[in-house]
Each structure stands twice: as structure tokens, then as C-alpha cells.
Design a protein around this motif. Structure first.
Motif, PDB file in Angstrom:
ATOM      1  N   SER A  85       7.430   6.504  12.594  1.00  9.67           N
ATOM      2  CA  SER A  85       6.869   6.239  11.323  1.00  9.67           C
ATOM      3  C   SER A  85       7.981   6.329  10.161  1.00  9.67           C
ATOM      4  O   SER A  85       8.062   5.647   8.988  1.00  9.67           O
ATOM      5  N   ASP A  86       9.081   7.152  10.321  1.00  9.87           N
ATOM      6  CA  ASP A  86      10.042   7.371   9.631  1.00  9.87           C
ATOM      7  C   ASP A  86      11.228   6.974   9.754  1.00  9.87           C
ATOM      8  O   ASP A  86      12.351   7.152   9.002  1.00  9.87           O
TER       9      ASP A  86
ATOM     10  N   ASP B 249      -3.759  10.687   8.219  1.00 11.43           N
ATOM     11  CA  ASP B 249      -2.453  10.227   7.424  1.00 11.43           C
ATOM     12  C   ASP B 249      -3.217   9.670   6.229  1.00 11.43           C
ATOM     13  O   ASP B 249      -4.192   8.890   6.238  1.00 11.43           O
TER      14      ASP B 249
ATOM     15  N   GLU C 168       8.106   2.782   9.659  1.00 15.32           N
ATOM     16  CA  GLU C 168       6.779   1.953   9.305  1.00 15.32           C
ATOM     17  C   GLU C 168       6.237   1.036  10.142  1.00 15.32           C
ATOM     18  O   GLU C 168       5.569   0.261   9.909  1.00 15.32           O
TER      19      GLU C 168
ATOM     20  N   GLN D 108       5.289  -4.878   7.314  1.00 13.75           N
ATOM     21  CA  GLN D 108       5.416  -4.063   6.382  1.00 13.75           C
ATOM     22  C   GLN D 108       3.753  -3.836   5.926  1.00 13.75           C
ATOM     23  O   GLN D 108       3.326  -2.783   5.714  1.00 13.75           O
TER      24      GLN D 108
ATOM     25  N   LEU E 146       9.708  -3.954   3.231  1.00 15.92           N
ATOM     26  CA  LEU E 146       9.931  -3.502   1.851  1.00 15.92           C
ATOM     27  C   LEU E 146      10.950  -3.693   0.950  1.00 15.92           C
ATOM     28  O   LEU E 146      10.784  -3.852  -0.240  1.00 15.92           O
TER      29      LEU E 146
ATOM     30  N   PHE F 264      10.543  -5.003  -2.809  1.00 17.91           N
ATOM     31  CA  PHE F 264      11.293  -4.046  -3.837  1.00 17.91           C
ATOM     32  C   PHE F 264      12.345  -5.172  -4.438  1.00 17.91           C
ATOM     33  O   PHE F 264      12.832  -4.950  -5.691  1.00 17.91           O
TER      34      PHE F 264
ATOM     35  N   LYS G  41      -3.730  -1.447   7.227  1.00 19.69           N
ATOM     36  CA  LYS G  41      -2.421  -0.540   7.466  1.00 19.69           C
ATOM     37  C   LYS G  41      -2.998   1.045   7.511  1.00 19.69           C
ATOM     38  O   LYS G  41      -2.345   1.644   8.439  1.00 19.69           O
TER      39      LYS G  41
ATOM     40  N   GLY H 231       1.387   4.188  -5.063  1.00 18.08           N
ATOM     41  CA  GLY H 231       2.574   4.710  -5.466  1.00 18.08           C
ATOM     42  C   GLY H 231       3.689   5.062  -4.295  1.00 18.08           C
ATOM     43  O   GLY H 231       4.210   3.932  -3.989  1.00 18.08           O
ATOM     44  N   PRO H 232       3.872   5.978  -3.783  1.00 22.23           N
ATOM     45  CA  PRO H 232       4.624   6.158  -2.550  1.00 22.23           C
ATOM     46  C   PRO H 232       4.197   5.506  -1.466  1.00 22.23           C
ATOM     47  O   PRO H 232       5.296   5.131  -0.555  1.00 22.23           O
ATOM     48  N   ASP H 233       3.137   4.903  -1.174  1.00 24.11           N
ATOM     49  CA  ASP H 233       2.777   4.351   0.144  1.00 24.11           C
ATOM     50  C   ASP H 233       2.373   2.859  -0.057  1.00 24.11           C
ATOM     51  O   ASP H 233       2.301   2.241   1.049  1.00 24.11           O
ATOM     52  N   PHE H 234       1.954   2.446  -1.135  1.00 28.64           N
ATOM     53  CA  PHE H 234       1.579   1.094  -1.490  1.00 28.64           C
ATOM     54  C   PHE H 234       1.449   0.735  -2.707  1.00 28.64           C
ATOM     55  O   PHE H 234       1.471   1.734  -3.460  1.00 28.64           O
ATOM     56  N   ARG H 235       1.397  -0.590  -3.204  1.00 27.28           N
ATOM     57  CA  ARG H 235       0.991  -0.930  -4.477  1.00 27.28           C
ATOM     58  C   ARG H 235       0.104  -2.076  -4.510  1.00 27.28           C
ATOM     59  O   ARG H 235       0.187  -2.847  -3.752  1.00 27.28           O
TER      60      ARG H 235
ATOM     61  N   TRP I  50      12.947   7.858   6.228  1.00 26.06           N
ATOM     62  CA  TRP I  50      12.265   8.169   4.852  1.00 26.06           C
ATOM     63  C   TRP I  50      11.621   9.507   4.854  1.00 26.06           C
ATOM     64  O   TRP I  50      10.793  10.294   5.956  1.00 26.06           O
TER      65      TRP I  50
HETATM   66  C1  LIG Z   1       5.211   0.926  -2.305  1.00 27.67           C
HETATM   67  C2  LIG Z   1       5.890   1.824  -1.158  1.00 27.67           C
HETATM   68  N1  LIG Z   1       6.711   2.439  -1.395  1.00 27.67           N
HETATM   69  C3  LIG Z   1       7.648   3.011  -0.508  1.00 27.67           C
HETATM   70  C4  LIG Z   1       7.185   2.821   0.879  1.00 27.67           C
HETATM   71  C5  LIG Z   1       8.140   3.599   1.933  1.00 27.67           C
HETATM   72  N2  LIG Z   1       7.250   4.119   2.749  1.00 27.67           N
HETATM   73  C6  LIG Z   1       6.164   4.807   2.520  1.00 27.67           C
HETATM   74  S1  LIG Z   1       5.716   5.914   3.724  1.00 27.67           S
HETATM   75  C7  LIG Z   1       6.915   5.665   4.620  1.00 27.67           C
HETATM   76  C8  LIG Z   1       6.792   6.161   5.926  1.00 27.67           C
HETATM   77  C9  LIG Z   1       5.795   7.037   6.537  1.00 27.67           C
HETATM   78  O1  LIG Z   1       5.363   7.912   5.489  1.00 27.67           O
HETATM   79  P1  LIG Z   1       4.906   9.290   5.736  1.00 27.67           P
HETATM   80  O2  LIG Z   1       3.963   9.693   4.859  1.00 27.67           O
HETATM   81  O3  LIG Z   1       6.083  10.236   6.218  1.00 27.67           O
HETATM   82  O4  LIG Z   1       4.214   8.885   7.118  1.00 27.67           O
HETATM   83  P2  LIG Z   1       3.832   9.815   8.378  1.00 27.67           P
HETATM   84  O5  LIG Z   1       5.344  10.063   9.114  1.00 27.67           O
HETATM   85  O6  LIG Z   1       3.325  11.085   8.163  1.00 27.67           O
HETATM   86  O7  LIG Z   1       3.172   9.066   9.392  1.00 27.67           O
HETATM   87  C10 LIG Z   1       7.546   4.608   3.860  1.00 27.67           C
HETATM   88  C11 LIG Z   1       9.004   4.116   4.587  1.00 27.67           C
HETATM   89  C12 LIG Z   1       6.104   1.876   0.910  1.00 27.67           C
HETATM   90  N3  LIG Z   1       5.693   1.641   2.198  1.00 27.67           N
HETATM   91  N4  LIG Z   1       5.564   1.313  -0.126  1.00 27.67           N
END
Ligand SMILES: Cc1ncc(C[n+]2csc(CCOP(=O)(O)OP(=O)(O)O)c2C)c(N)n1
Ligand SMILES: Nc1ncnc2c1ncn2[C@@H]1O[C@H](COP(=O)(O)OP(=O)(O)O)[C@@H](O)[C@H]1O
Ligand SMILES: [Mg+2]
Length: 331
Positions: free
Chosen positions: A240-241, A57, A277, A215, A183, A187, A78, A62-66, A320
Motif C-alpha cells: 500500500s505504501d 482502512d 496504492e 489510482q 496520482l 496533481f 477503491k 483530502g489525504p486519500d481522495f478528492r 507514503w
Molecule cells: C488526493 C490524494 N492525495 C494523496 C494520495 C496519496 N496516498 C493516499 S493514501 C496512500 C497510501 C496508503 O495509505 P495508508 O493510509 O497508509 O494505507 P494503509 O497503508 O493503511 O493501507 C497514498 C500514496 C492520494 N491517493 N490521493
């Protein structure tokens, strides 16, 4: 985690790869299953039961953390936790992590050191015996942490998503919706326009602080994965989603319908269903009371028109999806 004067905290661009690696490896513990640890071309891990459970994983800035919201320690913790949860969800015990880092040259060394601390402490707390056994280091403008986790089944069969049977009880271990609340606090409260700004914990109530921790530094019930397998879980996955999306995946794999009891999903049913998450474990067990650590939230019924029912009615497939849900313009 620890602080030191800025002058004594070089940027990675001022160091060599060897120096950065040494700083990481100085903070890496030796695992109970490590035969050959970091330092050679590859690690060697004991696989006592003859097969290896493997998952990966990636967390991308950006999409996952800041960076404004996650410390190095949080990010390391995490990144470990979400991977450990996938191993646990197979009913396996995590044995080793491989960590590939793509890091910007202006990042401080202390951030990478704290990241290594976060990995070590998450393993110690959530999966004792598991440790980082290797990885990779490269430069990139986008901070990226790609983790591979390995695990051992200790002689058991893996618990897949496809084993749920009609009549089984549906149960969950761990939190539902806390990480999503965290989260929404990030935001909602810690942005200047679209730009994430540092968290002011003093401005938050105890519930919001707990949600932020869920989170940023989640603690999924890793040990309950192997425990559930021993207790006879017929199917399992980590959430996770979001429960709604992930329960549907389990139902589809098992060719059944999952009928949830809304009253068992806590105060905020919508958030429990849609929030990802937390990496809680969703499992099915033969009829009866689920094992310690798990609470019943529903029942497996024959496959109907809808894969998921809540109080007998179909629900929206909330949850998600990074391709749908991430907006690069919104922080
Ligand atoms: C800055 C930021 N934006 C958005 C999110 C929301 N977010 C990121 S990953 C995720 C869920 C799981 O991610 P994924 O890449 O689908 O993981 P997997 O299902 O492969 O374990 C969520 C809700 C976040 N955690 N942080
Ligand atoms: N790029 C890929 N190549 C091969 N398999 C993949 C890839 N991405 C995801 N998968 C597989 O698809 C399945 C679902 O992936 P994912 O949603 O990331 O799982 P999880 O939510 O448990 O982390 C997993 O078995 C995973 O190994
Ligand atoms: Mg999973």
C-alpha cells in the motif's frame, strides 16, 4: 455511473437518515456468507473455518481522495479494493464488508448511490461472494469512508509478514507504480493552483488513462492471495505504501534481508519502489519458480546491515507516510 436531472437528485441534508439508508441498501447485494444482512443491530456472517480475518482502512477527503477527481463509484470501488487486499494478503478469502460513512449534508444522493454501486461492483469483480453486510451513517464536513473487511482462511494457516526464510524467492502479483503514476498525473495536470479540478480524460494518452484508473479504481489481485497461500507462500503482504517501504516491513518482521533484482522491477525502478496504492501482493515462496500470477523480483538473504537491497545496494526508504507526505495546502 448514472445520471439524472439535478432537481431529482436531492442533497443529503434534504433527506432523512432512513431515506439515505434505503437508497444504499437498495443497491447492496447479498453475500454468499451472509447469515443476517443489513437492517438489524448487527450482521451475522458465516465463519466456516472457525476464525475470522479482520482489517480496517479509512479513506478521508483530502489525504486519500478528492471529490474533483473521484466519482462516487470510484470512491466505493477503491474503498472496497484496498480493504479486500489486506484480507487477501493474509491468504484469506474476503467474506464481508462493513462501511461507515461520514457524509456532508450538501452531498448529492446520487453520489452515495454510486458509492454503493462501486462497493457492490468491486466485490463482484474482485472478491465474488463478498458483500456489504452493514455499516453506519453520520454527518460530517469531511467525507470519510471507513471500511472493515472480514475474511475466511478456509482451514488454512494465515500467511503473515514474518514467515520469510533465507533462500526463499521474493515475488509479486499485480502492478508496481501504476497508481503512483496516476496520482502524479492528477496533481500535475488537474489542478488550478492548489485546487483539484475535474479530469479531462480526452487530454490524456492511453498510458496516462490506465494509470489514472489504477489510482482511482484499483484492481488488486485478490484471488491470488488465497491462491498463494495454497501454493505455499511463506510470507505475504499487500503493497500500500510502496515496495521499498513495505518490503522493509516484511523483512523486519521476518528478520531477514530482501535482495531485489532492479531489472525485474520494470522500466521505472524508482516509481516501482516508491509508488504506493497498487495493492500488489508481495510474497515469498520456497526456492524455485513462483506460482502462476506471481513473478520473481528477488531473493531472501540472511539479515544484513540493510533490510532491503536493490542490485546489492541499499536504497532510500521512499514511500507514503501520511503524517510526513500530506500537505493540506496542496490539494
Ligand atoms: C488526493 C490524494 N492525495 C494523496 C494520495 C496519496 N496516498 C493516499 S493514501 C496512500 C497510501 C496508503 O495509505 P495508508 O493510509 O497508509 O494505507 P494503509 O497503508 O493503511 O493501507 C497514498 C500514496 C492520494 N491517493 N490521493
Ligand atoms: N488505531 C489503531 N489501533 C490498533 N491497531 C492499529 C491502528 N492503526 C493501525 N493498526 C495496526 O497496525 C498495523 C499496520 O497498519 P497499517 O499500516 O494501516 O496496515 P496496512 O498498510 O496493511 O493497511 C495493522 O496490523 C493494523 O491493524
Ligand atoms: Mg496491508
Amino acid at each position: 455511473m448514472h445520471s439524472r436531472p439535478r432537481d431529482d437528485d436531492p442533497r443529503l441534508g434534504d433527506l432523512s437518515e432512513g431515506e439515505i439508508l434505503r437508497a444504499i441498501l437498495n443497491r447492496t447485494a447479498r453475500g454468499a456468507h451472509t447469515v443476517i444482512g443489513p437492517g438489524d443491530d448487527a450482521a451475522v456472517i458465516a465463519a466456516p473455518s472457525g476464525s475470522v480475518v479482520a482489517t480496517t482502512d479509512t479513506l478521508v477527503h483530502g489525504p486519500d481522495f478528492r471529490m474533483a477527481w473521484s466519482s462516487g463509484f470510484d470512491l466505493g470501488w477503491k474503498s472496497a479494493a484496498v480493504n479486500l487486499a489486506d484480507i487477501a494478503a493474509m491468504g484469506a478469502r474476503p467474506t464481508a464488508l462493513l462501511v461507515a460513512l461520514a457524509v456532508p449534508r450538501d452531498l448529492r444522493l446520487s453520489f452515495v448511490e454510486s458509492l454503493a454501486d462501486g462497493f457492490r461492483e468491486a466485490c463482484a469483480a474482485l472478491a465474488p461472494g463478498c458483500a456489504v453486510v452493514g455499516g453506519d451513517l453520520t454527518v460530517s464536513d469531511v467525507l470519510t469512508v471507513a471500511v472493515t473487511a472480514l475474511g475466511d482462511l478456509e482451514g488454512r494457516q494465515a500467511v503473515t509478514r514474518s514467515g520469510a526464510r533465507v533462500g526463499d524467492v521474493v515475488a509479486v502479483a499485480g502492478e508496481l507504480g501504476h497508481a503512483a503514476l496516476g496520482l502524479s498525473v492528477l496533481f500535475g495536470r488537474f489542478r488550478d493552483g492548489d485546487t483539484p479540478v475535474p479530469i479531462d480524460r480526452a487530454a490524456l494518452g492511453a498510458g496516462e488513462r490506465a494509470a489514472l484508473d489504477a489510482q482511482l479504481r484499483p484492481s488488486p489481485p485478490i484471488g491470488l492471495g488465497p491462491f498463494a497461500a495454497i501454493a505455499g507462500a511463506t510470507a505475504m503482504m499487500d503493497i500500500s505504501d510502496g515496495l521499498a517501504l513495505d518490503a522493509r516491513r516484511l523483512a523486519a518482521a521476518s528478520e531477514v534481508t530482501i535482495a531485489l533484482d532492479g531489472g525485474a522491477l520494470g522500466e521505472n525502478v524508482e516509481r516501482a519502489l516508491g509508488g504506493g496504492e497498487d495493492h500488489a501482493l508481495l510474497a515469498t515462496f520456497p526456492p524455485g519458480i513462483p506460482p502462476a500470477g506471481f513473478r520473481a523480483i528477488g531473493e531472501v538473504v540472511a539479515r544484513g546491515e540493510d533490510a532491503l537491497l536493490v542490485d546489492g545496494a541499499p536504497v532510500e526508504a521512499s514511500g507514503w507516510d501520511p503524517y510526513r507526505d500530506w500537505d493540506s495546502a496542496s490539494g
